[in-house]
Motif scaffolding. Structure first.
Motif, short mmCIF file in Angstrom:
data_model
loop_
_atom_site.label_atom_id
_atom_site.label_comp_id
_atom_site.label_asym_id
_atom_site.label_seq_id
_atom_site.Cartn_x
_atom_site.Cartn_y
_atom_site.Cartn_z
N LYS A 51 0.86 -1.18 0.00
CA LYS A 51 0.00 0.00 0.00
C LYS A 51 0.89 1.23 0.00
O LYS A 51 1.72 1.41 0.90
CB LYS A 51 -0.90 0.02 1.23
CG LYS A 51 -1.85 1.20 1.25
CD LYS A 51 -2.59 1.33 2.56
CE LYS A 51 -3.67 0.30 2.68
NZ LYS A 51 -4.49 0.50 3.89
N LEU A 52 0.73 2.09 -1.00
CA LEU A 52 1.55 3.28 -1.14
C LEU A 52 1.22 4.29 -0.04
O LEU A 52 0.06 4.58 0.22
CB LEU A 52 1.35 3.93 -2.50
CG LEU A 52 2.18 3.38 -3.67
CD1 LEU A 52 3.62 3.78 -3.54
CD2 LEU A 52 2.08 1.87 -3.81
N TYR A 68 6.27 2.74 0.71
CA TYR A 68 5.25 1.86 1.29
C TYR A 68 5.70 1.45 2.69
O TYR A 68 6.87 1.21 2.94
CB TYR A 68 4.99 0.64 0.40
CG TYR A 68 6.20 -0.24 0.15
CD1 TYR A 68 6.44 -1.35 0.94
CD2 TYR A 68 7.09 0.05 -0.88
CE1 TYR A 68 7.55 -2.16 0.70
CE2 TYR A 68 8.19 -0.74 -1.12
CZ TYR A 68 8.42 -1.85 -0.32
OH TYR A 68 9.51 -2.65 -0.55
N GLU A 69 4.73 1.39 3.58
CA GLU A 69 5.00 1.01 4.97
C GLU A 69 4.23 -0.23 5.39
O GLU A 69 4.49 -0.79 6.44
CB GLU A 69 4.63 2.18 5.90
CG GLU A 69 5.45 3.43 5.63
CD GLU A 69 4.89 4.65 6.33
OE1 GLU A 69 3.88 4.52 7.06
OE2 GLU A 69 5.46 5.74 6.15
N GLY A 157 -2.28 5.49 -1.15
CA GLY A 157 -3.42 4.58 -1.07
C GLY A 157 -3.49 3.58 -2.19
O GLY A 157 -4.22 2.59 -2.09
N ASP A 158 -2.76 3.80 -3.30
CA ASP A 158 -2.74 2.82 -4.38
C ASP A 158 -2.15 1.51 -3.87
O ASP A 158 -1.32 1.50 -2.96
CB ASP A 158 -1.91 3.32 -5.56
CG ASP A 158 -2.61 4.39 -6.38
OD1 ASP A 158 -3.81 4.65 -6.14
OD2 ASP A 158 -1.95 4.98 -7.26
N LEU A 159 -2.55 0.42 -4.50
CA LEU A 159 -2.03 -0.90 -4.15
C LEU A 159 -1.26 -1.47 -5.34
O LEU A 159 -1.73 -1.39 -6.47
CB LEU A 159 -3.17 -1.86 -3.79
CG LEU A 159 -4.11 -1.42 -2.66
CD1 LEU A 159 -5.24 -2.43 -2.50
CD2 LEU A 159 -3.34 -1.26 -1.36
N VAL A 160 -0.10 -2.02 -5.06
CA VAL A 160 0.68 -2.72 -6.09
C VAL A 160 0.70 -4.19 -5.70
O VAL A 160 1.07 -4.54 -4.59
CB VAL A 160 2.11 -2.16 -6.19
CG1 VAL A 160 2.94 -2.98 -7.16
CG2 VAL A 160 2.08 -0.69 -6.63
#
Length: 192
Positions: A51-52, A68-69, A157-160
């Motif tokens: 999660k960015l 990302y954390e 909030g973007d997801l990779v």
């Protein structure tokens, strides 16, 4: 928020496989997962998700961990029969991969926590299907972020999503799927 699925190339001659899922693709884990009417062959792939925590474009690998954390596990769902039809006619895959509830996302853990753990367990109806090492995918996340961010801006909030395995599991009705890291359950979904 968008979900970016990326499969990194295994040879220098290949290009990465990259596609986007909308925010409506995130399945509500409190509800059953219903198999869509438009497919008779729903399949899932286990993915590591980052999660960015801040926006980035053209992120260098050495700085990628600062973007990302939190990480988690998920299932990327594909209407496999529809994908085969689209591939046969050289059409884009979105209709097979980017439908509502096509991404199961587990609850997120701090990145440091997953770096201490080394195995994820995928099970169906309580039976272990596969134990997958996390470290190879965690080490590839910076490269994945670099590759994605060369093509598009990543926002907070973007997801990779990066696959942990190439295995596609057939999803059947009346089954329950779970993923955990060691003993911590990240998601549990019932298929209807």
């Amino acid at each position: 928020m968008k979900i970016v699925y990326i499969q990194l190339p295994t040879t220098a001659q290949e290009q990465p496989l990259l596609y986007i899922k909308p925010d409506t693709a995130v399945h509500n884990r409190e509800l059953p997962l219903y198999i869509p009417d438009f497919t008779a062959d729903l399949r899932a792939q286990v993915v590591l998700m980052a999660k960015l925590s801040k926006q980035g474009k053209c992120i260098l690998e050495k700085f990628a961990p600062k973007y990302y954390e939190q990480v988690s596990l998920g299932l990327a769902l594909t209407a496999y029969d529809r994908q085969q039809q689209l591939q046969a006619t050289a059409k884009p895959w979105e209709l097979a991969t980017s439908f509502d509830s096509s991404m199961v996302v587990g609850h997120f853990l701090p990145t440091e926590r997953l770096q201490q753990e080394n195995t994820t367990i995928l099970s169906q109806d309580g039976q272990v299907l596969e134990e997958l090492p996390l470290q190879p995918a965690l080490q590839l996340l910076p490269l994945a972020l670099r590759t994605v961010s060369e093509n598009m801006t990543l926002r907070t909030g973007d997801l990779v999503a990066l696959p942990l395995t190439n295995t596609l599991y057939a999803i059947r009705a009346d089954t329950t799927w779970q993923a955990s890291v060691q003993t911590e359950l990240l998601f549990s979904i019932t298929v209807k």
